[in-house]
Scaffold this active site. Sequence first.
Site, PDB file in Angstrom:
ATOM      1  N   TYR A 121       4.890   0.957   4.032  1.00  0.00           N
ATOM      2  CA  TYR A 121       4.537   1.438   2.693  1.00  0.00           C
ATOM      3  C   TYR A 121       5.478   0.869   1.641  1.00  0.00           C
ATOM      4  O   TYR A 121       5.065   0.539   0.531  1.00  0.00           O
ATOM      5  CB  TYR A 121       4.495   2.971   2.646  1.00  0.00           C
ATOM      6  CG  TYR A 121       3.167   3.485   3.126  1.00  0.00           C
ATOM      7  CD1 TYR A 121       2.071   3.532   2.268  1.00  0.00           C
ATOM      8  CD2 TYR A 121       2.979   3.866   4.446  1.00  0.00           C
ATOM      9  CE1 TYR A 121       0.830   3.952   2.713  1.00  0.00           C
ATOM     10  CE2 TYR A 121       1.747   4.291   4.906  1.00  0.00           C
ATOM     11  CZ  TYR A 121       0.677   4.338   4.034  1.00  0.00           C
ATOM     12  OH  TYR A 121      -0.554   4.737   4.475  1.00  0.00           O
ATOM     13  N   ASP A 140      -2.965   3.298  -5.831  1.00  0.00           N
ATOM     14  CA  ASP A 140      -2.102   2.716  -6.862  1.00  0.00           C
ATOM     15  C   ASP A 140      -2.291   3.476  -8.174  1.00  0.00           C
ATOM     16  O   ASP A 140      -3.129   4.378  -8.269  1.00  0.00           O
ATOM     17  CB  ASP A 140      -2.424   1.223  -7.047  1.00  0.00           C
ATOM     18  CG  ASP A 140      -3.852   0.993  -7.518  1.00  0.00           C
ATOM     19  OD1 ASP A 140      -4.212   1.468  -8.617  1.00  0.00           O
ATOM     20  OD2 ASP A 140      -4.625   0.330  -6.790  1.00  0.00           O
ATOM     21  N   HIS A 196      -7.486   9.900  -2.402  1.00  0.00           N
ATOM     22  CA  HIS A 196      -6.692   9.529  -1.228  1.00  0.00           C
ATOM     23  C   HIS A 196      -5.189   9.577  -1.514  1.00  0.00           C
ATOM     24  O   HIS A 196      -4.402   8.945  -0.819  1.00  0.00           O
ATOM     25  CB  HIS A 196      -7.104   8.147  -0.717  1.00  0.00           C
ATOM     26  CG  HIS A 196      -8.493   8.135  -0.124  1.00  0.00           C
ATOM     27  ND1 HIS A 196      -9.189   6.977   0.146  1.00  0.00           N
ATOM     28  CD2 HIS A 196      -9.317   9.148   0.249  1.00  0.00           C
ATOM     29  CE1 HIS A 196     -10.374   7.282   0.661  1.00  0.00           C
ATOM     30  NE2 HIS A 196     -10.473   8.594   0.727  1.00  0.00           N
ATOM     31  N   ALA A 220     -15.806  -6.755 -11.106  1.00  0.00           N
ATOM     32  CA  ALA A 220     -15.648  -5.663 -12.072  1.00  0.00           C
ATOM     33  C   ALA A 220     -14.953  -6.153 -13.343  1.00  0.00           C
ATOM     34  O   ALA A 220     -15.274  -5.715 -14.446  1.00  0.00           O
ATOM     35  CB  ALA A 220     -14.856  -4.522 -11.440  1.00  0.00           C
TER      36      ALA A 220
END
Length: 240
Positions: free
Chosen positions: A59, A92, A109, A223
């Site tokens: 992580y 994020d 999440h 996007a």
Amino acid sequence: MLEQSRRVAVFSGAGLSAESGVATFRDPGPDALWSRFDPTELASPEGFAADPERVVAWYNWRRGRLAAVQPNPAHRALAAQTRLIQITQNVDSLLEQAGASADRVYHLHGSIMRDRCHNAACDHVETVDLRNPPPLRPCPRCGAYLRPAVVWFGEALPQDVWRQAESLCRQLDCLLVVGTSATVYPAAGLIEIARAAGSRVVVVDPNPGVAGGQADLALAGAAGDVLPALLEGLDLDSGS
Ligand SMILES: [Zn+2]
């Protein structure tokens, strides 16, 4: 379709941040050190029990990569719709960095920007500096290990956030789905919940896939290209 909708919300996934250079969850990236691990070894309670230092090191590697990444035009176009609620599977904070108000971003999440206590009975949380993330350490309150405040394989979604998202999706006129394969449940079920409650569904994705199959309109494209053009001149509202 969006202009005629009184209540709109966004549901986004890894594809939104991938355009900023954030590796998607199932693609740990080219780093040989980590690509040999299965994601479930690095993102599960079992993996943490087996080797907590390895999980925290992974992580922290991801945090270091995130520290070098900027919001892309899609994050900025979404964040500019200040009355819109953003439901996201991304851990994020690129939507917030683009200007979205933290209380209008629902992180289904969790967030990689924080650590929390692994002891479910303890609610200790700490903000993490992405450029200098701390190593594995005990909770100052109860002594259990601290861990990234994200949802791992086999773990339930944070119930308060899930209930808010589910409730919102039952009241929409249009759900804008961005960059998600809509295959990870229960989060992907939000599209079905919205449709069942009468909402239209607009999907923006280079490969509309499963989500596109549930859409009233699928816009196949990045996007970062589609959203600035789609949302320009609109003032969308989630009505809550
Ligand atoms: Zn604790």
